[in-house]
Design a protein around this motif. Structure first.
Motif, mmCIF file in Angstrom:
data_model
loop_
_atom_site.group_PDB
_atom_site.id
_atom_site.type_symbol
_atom_site.label_atom_id
_atom_site.label_comp_id
_atom_site.label_asym_id
_atom_site.label_seq_id
_atom_site.Cartn_x
_atom_site.Cartn_y
_atom_site.Cartn_z
ATOM 1 N N ASP A 106 -3.891 5.192 30.516
ATOM 2 C CA ASP A 106 -4.022 5.877 31.903
ATOM 3 C C ASP A 106 -3.314 5.316 33.172
ATOM 4 O OD1 ASP A 106 -4.768 8.127 30.791
ATOM 5 O OD2 ASP A 106 -6.643 8.253 31.551
ATOM 6 N N THR A 107 -3.559 4.033 33.411
ATOM 7 C CA THR A 107 -3.139 3.082 34.540
ATOM 8 C C THR A 107 -1.626 3.014 34.235
ATOM 9 O OG1 THR A 107 -5.231 2.145 34.631
ATOM 10 C CG2 THR A 107 -3.463 0.929 35.746
ATOM 11 N N ILE A 108 -1.139 2.613 33.134
ATOM 12 C CA ILE A 108 -0.001 2.214 32.652
ATOM 13 C C ILE A 108 1.071 3.313 32.998
ATOM 14 C CG2 ILE A 108 1.578 1.984 30.867
ATOM 15 C CD1 ILE A 108 0.945 -0.643 31.556
ATOM 16 N N LYS A 109 0.436 4.755 32.430
ATOM 17 C CA LYS A 109 1.255 5.973 32.744
ATOM 18 C C LYS A 109 1.435 6.209 34.237
ATOM 19 C CE LYS A 109 -1.561 8.740 30.364
ATOM 20 N NZ LYS A 109 -2.215 9.797 29.705
ATOM 21 N N ASP A 110 0.291 5.646 35.224
ATOM 22 C CA ASP A 110 0.773 6.089 36.443
ATOM 23 C C ASP A 110 1.610 5.096 37.119
ATOM 24 O OD1 ASP A 110 -1.100 8.076 36.439
ATOM 25 O OD2 ASP A 110 -2.830 6.999 36.997
ATOM 26 N N GLU A 112 -5.847 16.493 28.365
ATOM 27 C CA GLU A 112 -5.058 15.060 28.276
ATOM 28 C C GLU A 112 -3.694 15.154 28.773
ATOM 29 O OE1 GLU A 112 -6.862 12.853 26.921
ATOM 30 O OE2 GLU A 112 -8.665 14.131 26.496
ATOM 31 N N GLY A 113 -3.024 16.077 29.183
ATOM 32 C CA GLY A 113 -1.785 16.000 29.837
ATOM 33 C C GLY A 113 -0.726 16.268 29.059
ATOM 34 N N TYR A 114 -0.669 17.201 27.849
ATOM 35 C CA TYR A 114 0.414 17.522 27.312
ATOM 36 C C TYR A 114 1.412 18.295 27.922
ATOM 37 C CZ TYR A 114 -1.296 15.392 22.824
ATOM 38 O OH TYR A 114 -1.479 14.549 21.971
ATOM 39 N N SER A 115 2.509 18.099 27.822
ATOM 40 C CA SER A 115 3.734 18.754 28.195
ATOM 41 C C SER A 115 4.163 20.102 27.376
ATOM 42 C CB SER A 115 4.784 17.950 28.580
ATOM 43 O OG SER A 115 5.416 17.424 27.309
ATOM 44 N N MET A 116 3.724 20.245 26.263
ATOM 45 C CA MET A 116 4.421 21.360 25.484
ATOM 46 C C MET A 116 3.144 21.653 24.476
ATOM 47 S SD MET A 116 7.371 21.358 22.456
ATOM 48 C CE MET A 116 7.876 22.531 21.564
ATOM 49 N N TYR A 117 3.204 23.303 24.411
ATOM 50 C CA TYR A 117 2.012 23.729 23.426
ATOM 51 C C TYR A 117 2.652 24.528 22.569
ATOM 52 C CZ TYR A 117 -0.594 21.544 27.220
ATOM 53 O OH TYR A 117 -1.105 20.781 28.361
ATOM 54 N N THR A 118 2.540 24.325 21.315
ATOM 55 C CA THR A 118 2.947 25.295 20.316
ATOM 56 C C THR A 118 1.861 25.948 19.775
ATOM 57 O OG1 THR A 118 4.604 23.777 19.619
ATOM 58 C CG2 THR A 118 4.063 25.369 18.051
ATOM 59 N N LEU A 119 2.124 27.595 20.173
ATOM 60 C CA LEU A 119 1.077 28.415 19.484
ATOM 61 C C LEU A 119 1.431 28.806 18.214
ATOM 62 C CD1 LEU A 119 0.741 30.695 22.656
ATOM 63 C CD2 LEU A 119 -0.252 28.489 22.090
ATOM 64 N N ASP A 120 0.486 28.813 17.605
ATOM 65 C CA ASP A 120 0.395 29.272 15.995
ATOM 66 C C ASP A 120 -0.476 30.433 15.751
ATOM 67 O OD1 ASP A 120 0.545 30.070 13.092
ATOM 68 O OD2 ASP A 120 -0.342 27.878 12.701
ATOM 69 N N PRO A 121 0.178 31.765 16.252
ATOM 70 C CA PRO A 121 -0.621 33.037 15.952
ATOM 71 C C PRO A 121 -0.686 33.721 14.460
ATOM 72 C CG PRO A 121 1.491 33.551 16.608
ATOM 73 C CD PRO A 121 1.576 32.174 16.471
ATOM 74 N N SER A 122 -0.657 32.805 13.397
ATOM 75 C CA SER A 122 -0.326 33.236 11.912
ATOM 76 C C SER A 122 -1.690 34.185 11.636
ATOM 77 C CB SER A 122 -0.259 32.061 11.190
ATOM 78 O OG SER A 122 -0.943 31.015 11.249
ATOM 79 N N ASP A 123 -2.645 33.648 12.077
ATOM 80 C CA ASP A 123 -3.975 34.536 11.673
ATOM 81 C C ASP A 123 -4.021 35.823 11.948
ATOM 82 O OD1 ASP A 123 -4.718 32.000 10.647
ATOM 83 O OD2 ASP A 123 -6.366 31.564 12.310
ATOM 84 N N HIS A 124 -3.261 36.137 13.171
ATOM 85 C CA HIS A 124 -3.093 37.346 13.788
ATOM 86 C C HIS A 124 -1.823 38.256 13.105
ATOM 87 C CE1 HIS A 124 -6.244 36.372 16.720
ATOM 88 N NE2 HIS A 124 -5.400 35.226 16.581
ATOM 89 N N VAL A 125 -0.965 37.868 12.326
ATOM 90 C CA VAL A 125 0.101 38.472 11.446
ATOM 91 C C VAL A 125 -0.664 39.313 10.489
ATOM 92 C CG1 VAL A 125 2.020 38.262 10.204
ATOM 93 C CG2 VAL A 125 1.712 36.680 11.998
#
Length: 492
Positions: free
Chosen positions: A82-86, A181-194
């Motif tokens: 975290d310190t390195i990231k900052d 945790e600070g992720y910049s991208m989120y991939t939604l998997d809605p396959s259970d709702h197909v």
């Protein structure tokens, strides 16, 4: 500056009696403080030669002084990460290129090689990319995946922006965990709702459709509408609309719920909607319906992953008619241009070498691709080259586990086509990675291999990491070369 750094490195070598090897690309400087990654025979650590105020920001052990500057050694811990990231602005960012590429890293040690592969290409790399399924099977967390990627970026000296993708997320709690945790991208998997209409009777389809409260409103928006492409017209007739509505209407609802949950805790992020984990390909009209409805509901998504025709099996090239695939990808690419504002995404992109140039052409390079297990295969390939005994142990155990582990994958692997490793010479073991069935055997059983225990001790995990650590140069070379083989095919 170079002379100053050279002096400090020589003094550090004297202070530590040559115990450590320094990663030259990892050397960073802030004012008079110098930071770098080093390794001894057992592990990697962060070294800081700097002012007391800088050093005190880290969990560290002071080992001496050079010219009144403290010399401290730090573990590659979460707090230190975290310190390195900052300090060095190494937090993951949103995509800022038309082409992006996901480098999955199941072991958490491949990012330096991924960075070497990516550095000379005009693309946005996603160095931290893990699905919930992968994290569960490797007993890792979103925090682990991101930390290992950041340390890998720091070690490699990669200075461009990069992203972090919480991949194939189905549950809102997992989204919020990744957001924390600070992720910049989120991939939604809605396959259970197909909804699989092939398993429904005509009566069931009609009852669901006729009783749905949104049916009339959406009928008026879509039924009879024409979409003009360059060489054809797409017409949303009533029969097509009913099938699409019944199949995907709950997908739209789930994505909206997930998006609203993310927006409540995170202001700025990239969103991908994945509809590739389905039994049937995504039709062009379904693509249009999903994209248009998500926008109408206020969902700001950047990439959409359809289910393309053909077989997209893990760890091997595409199986199917490439000419038909090209026609389909061209149509989907045109739809994106008409609707605009997002890019097409290709999942199960590992080793799909015959597809890459087609996908790049059909999207005009406006694309995202995900790979995951192929870097793990390259790591185990190193094991086959450097430790034949360990590889044979892994291979035999993988054979025992395969029928259980294949349950969540669609593969046509034939174990009878895999040579008997006990009858192969040590030097021939590496040839197994040219056999599709053998590749899938190793690709699919990764979770079992990495978590197998006996009497409280790992059967393979520690041995795998030891061989890869001792042969790190070869490991990086294998991964870098293999990923460059992917990236070079995206040039248009």
């Amino acid at each position: 500056m170079k002379k100053q750094i050279g002096y400090f490195l020589k003094e550090f070598e004297k202070l530590t009696t040559g115990k450590y090897q320094v990663y030259q690309d990892s050397i960073h400087q802030i004012d008079t403080s110098i930071f770098f990654i080093c390794r001894d025979k057992d592990r990697k650590q962060l070294v800081i030669i700097g002012k007391k105020g800088i050093c005190e920001r880290f969990e560290a052990n002071k080992i001496g002084e050079i010219n009144d500057l403290d010399v401290v050694i730090c573990q590659l811990s979460h707090k230190n990460c975290d310190t390195i990231k900052d300090l060095f602005s190494l937090n993951p960012k949103r995509c800022n290129k038309k082409t992006s590429f996901g480098f999955g890293d199941r072991l958490g040690i491949a990012t330096p090689a991924h960075a070497q592969a990516a550095k000379d290409h005009d693309l946005f790399p996603i160095f931290a990319q893990q699905s919930v399924r992968e994290l569960s099977r490797t007993q890792r967390t979103f925090k682990d995946a991101l930390d290992s990627a950041v340390w890998g970026v720091f070690e490699s000296g990669y200075h461009k922006d990069f992203g972090a993708d919480a991949d194939h997320v189905k549950q809102i709690d997992d989204l919020l965990n990744a957001a924390h945790e600070g992720y910049s991208m989120y991939t939604l998997d809605p396959s259970d709702h197909v909804r699989d209409i092939d398993k429904m009777s005509q009566k069931e389809i009609a009852e669901f459709y006729q009783s749905h409260p949104e049916r009339r409103e959406l009928e008026s928006k879509y039924v009879g509408k024409t979409f003009n492409l360059s060489k054809q017209k797409l017409v949303m007739d009533e029969e097509s609309f009913v099938k699409i509505f019944v199949t995907y209407i709950d997908v739209i609802k789930h994505v909206v719920r997930c998006y609203d949950a993310l927006k409540s805790v995170k202001r700025d992020f990239d969103l991908e909607v994945s509809i590739d984990e389905t039994s049937t390909p995504t039709t062009p009209l379904a693509h249009i319906f999903i994209a248009e409805e998500l926008r109408r509901k206020g969902v700001d998504f950047q990439t959409l992953a359809p289910r393309f025709i053909g077989q997209w099996q893990k760890g091997i090239d595409y199986i199917g008619d490439l000419s038909i695939l090209e026609k389909e990808m061209t149509i989907h690419g045109e739809i994106v241009k008409i609707l605009s504002g997002y890019r097409l995404s290709l999942h199960s992109g590992s080793d799909k070498f015959s597809v890459y140039s087609i996908f790049a052409k059909c999207t005009e390079g406006n694309l995202h691709i995900k790979t995951a297990g192929t870097s793990y295969l390259e790591a185990i390939k190193v094991i086959a080259v450097k430790d034949a005994v360990l590889y044979r142990d892994i291979h035999r155990y993988a054979l025992e586990r395969f029928e259980i582990d294949r349950a969540s994958y669609h593969v046509t692997t034939d174990l009878n086509k895999i040579p008997n490793v006990d009858k192969m010479s040590d030097t021939d073991l590496v040839k197994l990675f040219d056999i599709p069935d053998a590749r899938q055997l190793i690709h699919i059983t990764y979770g079992s291999i990495l978590t197998a225990k006996e009497s409280g001790h790992y059967l393979f995990k520690d041995r795998i990491f030891k061989v890869l650590f001792d042969n790190e140069k070869l490991h990086y070379e294998f991964v870098k070369n293999h990923m460059e083989k992917h990236l070079n095919l995206l040039k248009i």
